[in-house]
Write a protein that holds these residues in place. Structure first.
Motif, PDB file in Angstrom:
ATOM      1  N   ARG A  90      46.602 -24.365  52.708  1.00  0.00           N
ATOM      2  CA  ARG A  90      47.456 -23.338  52.089  1.00  0.00           C
ATOM      3  C   ARG A  90      47.352 -23.381  50.569  1.00  0.00           C
ATOM      4  O   ARG A  90      47.364 -22.344  49.910  1.00  0.00           O
ATOM      5  CB  ARG A  90      48.907 -23.522  52.532  1.00  0.00           C
ATOM      6  N   THR A  91      47.254 -24.587  50.019  1.00  0.00           N
ATOM      7  CA  THR A  91      47.109 -24.743  48.572  1.00  0.00           C
ATOM      8  C   THR A  91      45.791 -24.146  48.104  1.00  0.00           C
ATOM      9  O   THR A  91      45.741 -23.416  47.118  1.00  0.00           O
ATOM     10  CB  THR A  91      47.199 -26.223  48.172  1.00  0.00           C
ATOM     11  N   ARG A  92      44.710 -24.444  48.828  1.00  0.00           N
ATOM     12  CA  ARG A  92      43.392 -23.891  48.484  1.00  0.00           C
ATOM     13  C   ARG A  92      43.451 -22.363  48.496  1.00  0.00           C
ATOM     14  O   ARG A  92      42.983 -21.705  47.573  1.00  0.00           O
ATOM     15  CB  ARG A  92      42.323 -24.377  49.448  1.00  0.00           C
ATOM     16  N   TYR A  93      44.032 -21.800  49.540  1.00  0.00           N
ATOM     17  CA  TYR A  93      44.137 -20.347  49.661  1.00  0.00           C
ATOM     18  C   TYR A  93      44.942 -19.753  48.502  1.00  0.00           C
ATOM     19  O   TYR A  93      44.536 -18.778  47.873  1.00  0.00           O
ATOM     20  CB  TYR A  93      44.780 -19.976  51.001  1.00  0.00           C
ATOM     21  N   SER A  94      46.081 -20.354  48.206  1.00  0.00           N
ATOM     22  CA  SER A  94      46.953 -19.870  47.141  1.00  0.00           C
ATOM     23  C   SER A  94      46.269 -19.923  45.783  1.00  0.00           C
ATOM     24  O   SER A  94      46.325 -18.964  45.001  1.00  0.00           O
ATOM     25  CB  SER A  94      48.235 -20.700  47.119  1.00  0.00           C
ATOM     26  N   TRP A  95      45.622 -21.042  45.475  1.00  0.00           N
ATOM     27  CA  TRP A  95      44.945 -21.187  44.187  1.00  0.00           C
ATOM     28  C   TRP A  95      43.771 -20.219  44.075  1.00  0.00           C
ATOM     29  O   TRP A  95      43.549 -19.632  43.030  1.00  0.00           O
ATOM     30  CB  TRP A  95      44.477 -22.615  43.984  1.00  0.00           C
ATOM     31  N   LYS A  96      43.031 -20.049  45.160  1.00  0.00           N
ATOM     32  CA  LYS A  96      41.894 -19.123  45.141  1.00  0.00           C
ATOM     33  C   LYS A  96      42.385 -17.683  44.951  1.00  0.00           C
ATOM     34  O   LYS A  96      41.815 -16.917  44.177  1.00  0.00           O
ATOM     35  CB  LYS A  96      41.102 -19.250  46.440  1.00  0.00           C
ATOM     36  N   LYS A  97      43.464 -17.325  45.643  1.00  0.00           N
ATOM     37  CA  LYS A  97      44.043 -15.981  45.528  1.00  0.00           C
ATOM     38  C   LYS A  97      44.529 -15.709  44.104  1.00  0.00           C
ATOM     39  O   LYS A  97      44.451 -14.594  43.614  1.00  0.00           O
ATOM     40  CB  LYS A  97      45.191 -15.839  46.522  1.00  0.00           C
ATOM     41  N   SER A  98      45.007 -16.761  43.428  1.00  0.00           N
ATOM     42  CA  SER A  98      45.475 -16.635  42.043  1.00  0.00           C
ATOM     43  C   SER A  98      44.329 -16.540  41.050  1.00  0.00           C
ATOM     44  O   SER A  98      44.557 -16.314  39.863  1.00  0.00           O
ATOM     45  CB  SER A  98      46.341 -17.838  41.667  1.00  0.00           C
ATOM     46  N   GLY A  99      43.109 -16.727  41.522  1.00  0.00           N
ATOM     47  CA  GLY A  99      41.947 -16.602  40.658  1.00  0.00           C
ATOM     48  C   GLY A  99      41.520 -17.892  39.990  1.00  0.00           C
ATOM     49  O   GLY A  99      40.697 -17.872  39.077  1.00  0.00           O
ATOM     50  N   LEU A 100      42.066 -19.024  40.425  1.00  0.00           N
ATOM     51  CA  LEU A 100      41.710 -20.291  39.804  1.00  0.00           C
ATOM     52  C   LEU A 100      40.281 -20.689  40.149  1.00  0.00           C
ATOM     53  O   LEU A 100      39.783 -20.403  41.223  1.00  0.00           O
ATOM     54  CB  LEU A 100      42.673 -21.386  40.249  1.00  0.00           C
ATOM     55  N   ASN A 101      39.647 -21.377  39.210  1.00  0.00           N
ATOM     56  CA  ASN A 101      38.302 -21.881  39.414  1.00  0.00           C
ATOM     57  C   ASN A 101      38.346 -22.955  40.487  1.00  0.00           C
ATOM     58  O   ASN A 101      39.023 -23.966  40.328  1.00  0.00           O
ATOM     59  CB  ASN A 101      37.769 -22.437  38.101  1.00  0.00           C
ATOM     60  N   MET A 102      37.599 -22.776  41.569  1.00  0.00           N
ATOM     61  CA  MET A 102      37.651 -23.697  42.708  1.00  0.00           C
ATOM     62  C   MET A 102      36.489 -24.693  42.717  1.00  0.00           C
ATOM     63  O   MET A 102      36.284 -25.383  43.701  1.00  0.00           O
ATOM     64  CB  MET A 102      37.654 -22.890  44.014  1.00  0.00           C
ATOM     65  N   ASP A 150      42.952 -16.683  31.151  1.00  0.00           N
ATOM     66  CA  ASP A 150      41.714 -16.000  30.794  1.00  0.00           C
ATOM     67  C   ASP A 150      40.505 -16.621  31.488  1.00  0.00           C
ATOM     68  O   ASP A 150      39.676 -15.919  32.059  1.00  0.00           O
ATOM     69  CB  ASP A 150      41.499 -16.018  29.276  1.00  0.00           C
ATOM     70  N   THR A 151      40.401 -17.941  31.438  1.00  0.00           N
ATOM     71  CA  THR A 151      39.233 -18.625  32.020  1.00  0.00           C
ATOM     72  C   THR A 151      39.500 -19.170  33.415  1.00  0.00           C
ATOM     73  O   THR A 151      38.567 -19.573  34.098  1.00  0.00           O
ATOM     74  CB  THR A 151      38.798 -19.808  31.129  1.00  0.00           C
ATOM     75  N   HIS A 152      40.772 -19.225  33.830  1.00  0.00           N
ATOM     76  CA  HIS A 152      41.200 -19.753  35.129  1.00  0.00           C
ATOM     77  C   HIS A 152      40.893 -21.233  35.287  1.00  0.00           C
ATOM     78  O   HIS A 152      40.736 -21.726  36.401  1.00  0.00           O
ATOM     79  CB  HIS A 152      40.581 -18.950  36.284  1.00  0.00           C
ATOM     80  N   GLU A 153      40.832 -21.949  34.193  1.00  0.00           N
ATOM     81  CA  GLU A 153      40.565 -23.382  34.226  1.00  0.00           C
ATOM     82  C   GLU A 153      41.879 -24.161  34.255  1.00  0.00           C
ATOM     83  O   GLU A 153      42.818 -23.846  33.542  1.00  0.00           O
ATOM     84  CB  GLU A 153      39.745 -23.815  33.009  1.00  0.00           C
ATOM     85  N   PHE A 154      41.914 -25.216  35.065  1.00  0.00           N
ATOM     86  CA  PHE A 154      43.059 -26.098  35.201  1.00  0.00           C
ATOM     87  C   PHE A 154      43.315 -26.843  33.897  1.00  0.00           C
ATOM     88  O   PHE A 154      42.395 -27.263  33.224  1.00  0.00           O
ATOM     89  CB  PHE A 154      42.762 -27.092  36.333  1.00  0.00           C
ATOM     90  N   ARG A 155      44.600 -27.013  33.529  1.00  0.00           N
ATOM     91  CA  ARG A 155      44.977 -27.781  32.335  1.00  0.00           C
ATOM     92  C   ARG A 155      45.838 -28.977  32.680  1.00  0.00           C
ATOM     93  O   ARG A 155      45.492 -30.100  32.369  1.00  0.00           O
ATOM     94  CB  ARG A 155      45.709 -26.893  31.335  1.00  0.00           C
TER      95      ARG A 155
END
Length: 75
Positions: free
Chosen positions: A15-27, A63-68
């Motif tokens: 579910r976390t993977r799906y949510s983060w991917k849907k939000s546009g985060l770099n996977m 902007d870049t969808h990179e984790f901080r």
């Protein structure tokens, strides 16, 4: 895997993977970030302890969808 301070619900990872991917985060490094996320016990910015899993957020660049950081709801 390190011992977790709380129990994760069934299917949390998928579910976390799906949510983060849907939000546009770099996977590209999902596994590394997910492991850091689930074992985080304190906010990276203010140091507040997370009482439960709902108090953690993954802070990222929109902007870049990179984790901080992994932060509390307030930060």
């Amino acid at each position: 895997m390190n011992e977790l301070p709380f129990k994760l619900p069934k299917y949390h990872k998928s579910r976390t993977r799906y949510s983060w991917k849907k939000s546009g985060l770099n996977m590209d490094n999902f596994e590394e970030i997910y492991q850091e996320y689930i074992i985080a016990t304190n906010c990276d910015l203010c140091g507040k302890q997370f009482p439960n899993t709902l108090d953690r957020q993954m802070e990222h660049c929109h902007d870049t969808h990179e984790f901080r950081n992994i932060v509390c709801n307030r930060c």
